[in-house]
Every structure is written in C-alpha cells, then in structure tokens.
Design an enzyme around this catalytic site. Structure first.
Site, mmCIF file in Angstrom:
data_model
loop_
_atom_site.group_PDB
_atom_site.id
_atom_site.type_symbol
_atom_site.label_atom_id
_atom_site.label_comp_id
_atom_site.label_asym_id
_atom_site.label_seq_id
_atom_site.Cartn_x
_atom_site.Cartn_y
_atom_site.Cartn_z
ATOM 1 N N HIS A 1 -1.345 0.373 -9.647
ATOM 2 C CA HIS A 1 -2.013 -0.513 -8.664
ATOM 3 C C HIS A 1 -2.738 -1.647 -9.397
ATOM 4 O O HIS A 1 -3.960 -1.789 -9.311
ATOM 5 C CB HIS A 1 -2.988 0.293 -7.786
ATOM 6 C CG HIS A 1 -3.365 -0.435 -6.525
ATOM 7 N ND1 HIS A 1 -3.713 0.211 -5.367
ATOM 8 C CD2 HIS A 1 -3.433 -1.760 -6.238
ATOM 9 C CE1 HIS A 1 -3.997 -0.670 -4.419
ATOM 10 N NE2 HIS A 1 -3.833 -1.890 -4.940
ATOM 11 N N ARG B 1 0.867 -1.173 0.000
ATOM 12 C CA ARG B 1 0.000 0.000 0.000
ATOM 13 C C ARG B 1 0.910 1.231 0.000
ATOM 14 O O ARG B 1 1.977 1.201 0.633
ATOM 15 C CB ARG B 1 -0.878 0.045 1.252
ATOM 16 C CG ARG B 1 -2.013 -0.946 1.271
ATOM 17 C CD ARG B 1 -3.151 -0.510 0.334
ATOM 18 N NE ARG B 1 -4.285 -1.415 0.399
ATOM 19 C CZ ARG B 1 -4.513 -2.403 -0.467
ATOM 20 N NH1 ARG B 1 -3.674 -2.632 -1.463
ATOM 21 N NH2 ARG B 1 -5.578 -3.172 -0.350
ATOM 22 N N GLU C 1 -3.428 7.717 -4.493
ATOM 23 C CA GLU C 1 -3.866 7.164 -5.786
ATOM 24 C C GLU C 1 -5.198 7.775 -6.220
ATOM 25 O O GLU C 1 -6.034 8.046 -5.366
ATOM 26 C CB GLU C 1 -3.988 5.644 -5.663
ATOM 27 C CG GLU C 1 -2.649 4.993 -5.410
ATOM 28 C CD GLU C 1 -2.779 3.495 -5.140
ATOM 29 O OE1 GLU C 1 -3.884 2.936 -5.271
ATOM 30 O OE2 GLU C 1 -1.761 2.894 -4.782
#
Ligand code: NDP
Length: 319
Positions: A278, A231, A260
C-alpha cells in the site's frame, strides 16, 4: 498556555504528526488505548486526524462534541462515517490531487512489472539462475488494451500515462464521461472481457465492495492481468486467489489487500503476482504535500477559516 487537543485515530505519517504537534497536543489513539481517560478528554478535542482507511465511527463522532473538523491524510476516506459527521456538524476533509501522479505512476509500474516480469527477473538474476536461463517470456505492454475501473482524478492520470505506451484505453465508472474520448463499458465484467490489463482505481467502502468478483475475473481471462491500487475491499480476495490458482487470469499486481498489513501467505509464493505494501503515494514529495494539505485543513477547520479540500459530501456544509 496549553495547546488545543486533537485526536489521532491511527498512527499518522511523521510529516503530519510533526506538523500537528507544533500547534496541538496530539492524543494518539487514546479512544482505543484508554477509553475511560478518553471519555473525560473527548469534549476538549477540537479536531480529529485520520488516515485513508482509519476508522472514525459514529460512536466516536458523538463523543467529540466540540470537534470542528476531521482531517484525513489521504484521498480515500472510507473509514469515516461521513453521514454521522455531517449529522454532528463536523466537516470531513481529505487530500485529493496532490497524490494523483504518484498513484498513477505506481499503477503503470505494476502494469509493467506484471507484464514484463521485472521483479521476477530481478529475483532470477539474484538467485544465480541466469547462466542456466532463459526466463519465461513476458507480455508486451506497449499497444496492449488497458481497462480502467474508475475514471476519476487518478484513473484519468493513468490513462494519460497509458497513452504514452500506445495502449488502447477503455473504462467503466458510475457515469459515462463522453468527453474523455475513451470507450465506456457499463460494467466491470464487460470492460474486463475487452482488455489485457484491468486497473482498479475506485474508492473503497460499501458502494464498491467486491466490485471485482469471480465473474469479472473470468471475463478478464487467462491472458488478462488485474492491477489493484484502489482498496482491498474492492476485490473479492478469495475469488482472486482462486482465479490465480486455477489460471483463470494470467497474474496480478496488488498494492492493497483486504486485511492490511496482512497479505494472504498463498500470494507470497505465486510467481505471477507482484505485491507492494500500500505504497502508491509513498514518495517523500507527495507525503509532504499530503501532510501540508491535511495540516492546513486541520488548522482551517479549528480556526473557522474556509477548508481547503472538504470531501464532496461536505461541500454544502462549508459554503
Ligand atoms: P475520484 O473520486 O476522482 O474517482 C473515483 C472514480 O471511481 C470515479 O470515476 C467514480 O465514478 C468511480 N466509482 C465510484 N464508485 C464506483 C462504482 N461503484 N463502480 C464503478 N466506478 C465507481 O477519486 P481519485 O481518483 O482521486 O481516487 C480514487 C481512489 O483511489 C481513492 O478513493 C482511494 O481508494 C484510491 N487510492 C489508493 C491509493 C493507494 O495508496 N493505493 C492512494 C490514493 C488513492 P464517477 O466518476 O462516475 O463518479
């Protein structure tokens, strides 16, 4: 007869969205787009659908008084206030295991990409630079030292793959895994000081925030590469950018970011960085398996059947 109501707290993957829509009326982020309408709707919501990082706060859980389950599409669930969910008697589920192979594959893909400069080489050829080459040399991956931060399901799968490359493997985690056969270091900094590639694959959330900080990056050193498939919150992004600018580390492979989908522009132009959006679990096969499992958990929760994959904190609620 009208379909039962579920709330999607984020834009869902189409596989999950379509499965839900076959059985339920899916209210897409109504709690955010129209809070007044949602106040009236909330008591009718029987299930909450989420994604890995989507926020399911205490305030929302207090509103959905008849919800039977929060079903997250993803293995990480750092956006869900699990303590509040438990207080409200709403179990939380996630999708472990089905994505492990893909995430481990991408981690190794990033190791190879940064070490062997594969994306840079592609750009080099496309930019017509080959005739005036050669490219700068890469860093050998086979036989190198790999450090894994978080030896869980995915960390172990990364280790299995790295064995195939003849890499020596070490790790850190909250607890030592004596049966793993890999060398344990009690801190990320000690691990970083002893490896060439440091792969981060822990959960996000408060417990791991900025686990990879300036000290760890300094320990990794000017020949070391950081790979983050965990993360964005786990890495101190400002410290990472400084470490890349100053040559404190050799480079980075990054699938996840602090804010993000916004990636700091300074990273876009750095040749020593490989960036992916991602997408570690983003294959058709795995996204379908995740959707099937998330949907099965939603249906089980709403119909009072045993949940397939509750998160560890909620295991005792469903026994
Ligand atoms: P697991 O729960 O199986 O493993 C997590 C590992 O992290 C465990 O080894 C755990 O240690 C370790 N860990 C937790 N907290 C700390 C800490 N503070 N310091 C050091 N180690 C810690 O999870 P998975 O392997 O299935 O998934 C890991 C994470 O990967 C997910 O939570 C998610 O954040 C991320 N992920 C990212 C994806 C992407 O698209 N980039 C896709 C899927 C997952 P211990 O064993 O001692 O408890």
């Amino acid at each position: 007869m009208s379909k039962p109501d579920v709330l999607a707290v984020a834009k869902l993957h189409p596989f999950y969205q379509q499965a839900l829509e076959s059985v339920y009326t899916v209210h897409d982020r109504t709690h955010i787009t129209d809070p007044t309408a949602f106040a009236a709707l909330a008591p009718r919501i029987v299930g909450v659908a989420g994604t890995g990082e989507a926020s399911v706060p205490r305030s929302l859980l207090a509103q959905v008084t008849n919800a039977k389950v929060v079903s997250v599409f993803g293995v990480g669930y750092d956006g869900v206030d699990v303590a509040a969910a438990i207080e409200h008697g709403i179990p939380v589920t996630h999708t472990p295991d089905v994505l492990t192979d893909d995430v481990a594959d991408l981690a190794m893909g990033l190791v190879l990409s940064v070490g062997r400069t594969i994306p840079q080489a592609d750009q080099f050829v496309r930019a017509g630079q080959w005739p005036s080459g050669p490219m700068a040399l890469g860093r050998k991956v086979s036989g190198a030292r790999l450090g894994i931060v978080g030896l869980g399901r995915i960390g172990k799968a990364i280790a299995q793959r790295a064995k195939g490359f003849g890499m020596s493997i070490a790790y850190t985690a909250r607890t030592e895994k004596a049966d793993s056969g890999f060398k344990f270091f009690p801190s990320a900094a000690e691990l970083a000081a002893n490896v060439d590639f440091l792969v981060v694959i822990t959960p996000g959330g408060a417990g791991t925030k900025h686990l990879i900080n300036a000290e760890v990056l300094k320990a990794l050193g000017p020949r070391g590469f950081l790979i983050n498939v965990a993360r964005g919150s786990v890495v101190d992004e400002e410290a990472l950018i400084a470490a890349l600018q100053n040559g404190t580390i050799a480079g980075a492979g990054l699938d996840v970011f602090a804010n993000e989908p916004h990636v700091p522009e300074v990273l876009w132009t750095m040749n020593k960085v490989v960036i992916t959006p991602h997408m570690a679990s983003a294959t058709t096969e795995t996204r379908q398996a995740m959707a099937d499992l998330a949907f099965a958990n939603m249906q089980a929760g709403i119909s009072g059947q045993p949940l397939r994959t509750p998160v560890p904190e909620c295991m005792s609620m469903v026994k």
